[in-house]
Design an enzyme around this catalytic site. Sequence first.
Site, mmCIF file in Angstrom:
data_model
loop_
_atom_site.group_PDB
_atom_site.id
_atom_site.type_symbol
_atom_site.label_atom_id
_atom_site.label_comp_id
_atom_site.label_asym_id
_atom_site.label_seq_id
_atom_site.Cartn_x
_atom_site.Cartn_y
_atom_site.Cartn_z
ATOM 1 N N GLU A 198 0.588 -1.271 0.134
ATOM 2 C CA GLU A 198 -0.017 -0.384 0.113
ATOM 3 C C GLU A 198 1.231 1.039 -0.292
ATOM 4 O O GLU A 198 0.825 2.318 0.746
ATOM 5 C CB GLU A 198 -0.982 0.052 1.429
ATOM 6 C CG GLU A 198 -2.148 -1.497 0.812
ATOM 7 C CD GLU A 198 -3.311 -1.372 2.164
ATOM 8 O OE1 GLU A 198 -4.145 -2.332 2.208
ATOM 9 O OE2 GLU A 198 -2.564 -0.366 2.921
ATOM 10 N N GLU A 316 -4.978 -8.486 -2.337
ATOM 11 C CA GLU A 316 -5.614 -8.397 -0.473
ATOM 12 C C GLU A 316 -6.966 -7.513 -0.473
ATOM 13 O O GLU A 316 -7.452 -6.832 -1.155
ATOM 14 C CB GLU A 316 -4.595 -7.404 0.828
ATOM 15 C CG GLU A 316 -5.298 -7.193 1.821
ATOM 16 C CD GLU A 316 -4.641 -6.681 2.657
ATOM 17 O OE1 GLU A 316 -3.139 -6.732 2.759
ATOM 18 O OE2 GLU A 316 -4.219 -5.697 3.176
#
Length: 542
Positions: A198, A316
């Site tokens: 991220e 994810e």
Amino acid sequence: MEFCFSLFLLLTSIPVILAQEKGAAHVNIVIDGTMAIGGVGNNYICATIDWWPHDKCNYNQCPWGYTSAMNLNLSHPLLAKAIQAFKPLRIRIGGSLQDRVLYGVESLKAPCHPFQRRKDELFGFSTGCLRMSRWDELNQFFSKTGVVLTFGLNALSGRHHTSKGVWNGDWDSTNAYDFIKYTVQKGYQIDSWEFGNELSGSGVGASVSAQQYGKDLINLRRIIDELYKNSGFKPSLLAPGGFYEHKWFANLLEATGSNVVNSITHHIYNLGPGDDPNLVNKILNPYHLNRIAATFIDLEQTMKVHGPWASAWVGESGGAYNSGGREVSNTFVDSFWYLDQLGMASKYNSKVYCRQSLIGGNYGLLDKTTFVPNPDYYSALLWHQLMGDGVLAVGNDTAPHLRTYAHCSKGRAGVTLLLINLSNRTEFILNVKNSLNLNVVLHGNTIHRQGSFMRGVKRTISWVGTKASDAPLYREEYHLTPHNGYLRSRIMVLNGTPLEISKDGNIPKLDPVLVKENSPVSISPYSIKFVVFPNFDASACA
């Protein structure tokens, strides 16, 4: 002509919409088995093991327990059995603290301590260290259970923090190099290395520019090529493991060029925060579920233009972020979102879909304390056992509350149809047809007529194959409902039988009921059904 037929479909659908108030609706379903519209990887179903320690808390609750890669009880018998049921299961080790992990190889100059709470540091924790003794234990466990492993590397090492969460400077690969070298020397099988978590676009807590990220990926590719040059298998390289932003992802692919990144991984949490009081309503709202399709479509196009050599992964996805929704993400109702997104991602050529998480948080497939499977575990297992690699087009003429996905059946002939009924009042009675028997064209999920399609549908009933046989033909049905009709039940029911751990501590068998193939298919309100048609004539599945 297309406009006229769309109007015709709308008019013919009015009785369907009105019938929802009466409790029943007859629906026409057409599966096109002539060609695949997409394809998934052999190990499409994936689950994550995170780094969060037990004192990671959200919304005045601490739902992680001892489920970290650092301290998960690998000797718990249910853990091994739950993983082995997939034969095999792909596991990704990664998460927010991934970019704060040091690797306790001999050359590490810093002390090897676990994560500790520190308010002034990224995500409120200090750096943590993975001891090589623990890495040995993990790999022994993964080898025993047949895990296909993806490991996420620390991509912030050596960088310096500037304003607004931006991190600059080259990646210091020293610690990662020695860690990968140790892994190779030990003979541990890593299917893929992922770089960072991220950090793409504006990032979550931290971000790195696409150009810098691409430069560092080229460096990591050199490391992998060097350290695996004498190995019989070379792992794939994945990146960036972040939320999709068109410009950033396009720039990353341009910066790396071909033969660097094998798969582009992106994250999805389209249900919003875990404490949203409207979480269940979002899960049951087909229009909300549809919104994420724009991300899949745009990413697919971006990769065609800028990185056709790479495949797409959902690296994810947990539905609701910040550890999931309490008494929602671990209950039956979550499977409406989960299975729908598995189906949608497969339609847009996602090769792998990693669920956050295998265990830990409110969205764990396994309970963090007892290790007993939550409902989504069984949804994942059924998908893994029944849905094959080839994705087929499905058309229907009904309201959006009936979600339909079709794949070639896994490991055998025929087609498997996934039905998700989001309606609280309508039982759908389906007339499932094979496009080989009809003069129709499918565009997206819509049936377009060529000739007398609707008259033909009304004359025939649910025959989905063209193979002749004197013996009765049967289909398999796996009907999933909540225990006692309670959507937030922790117990999933399969064909009327609650799915519970057996007396000898084993995962229950997921057995179908057999139904005559030419009888109508039905699905009750607020339920899910996998239907396997072993005699479906689909040339795309040959």
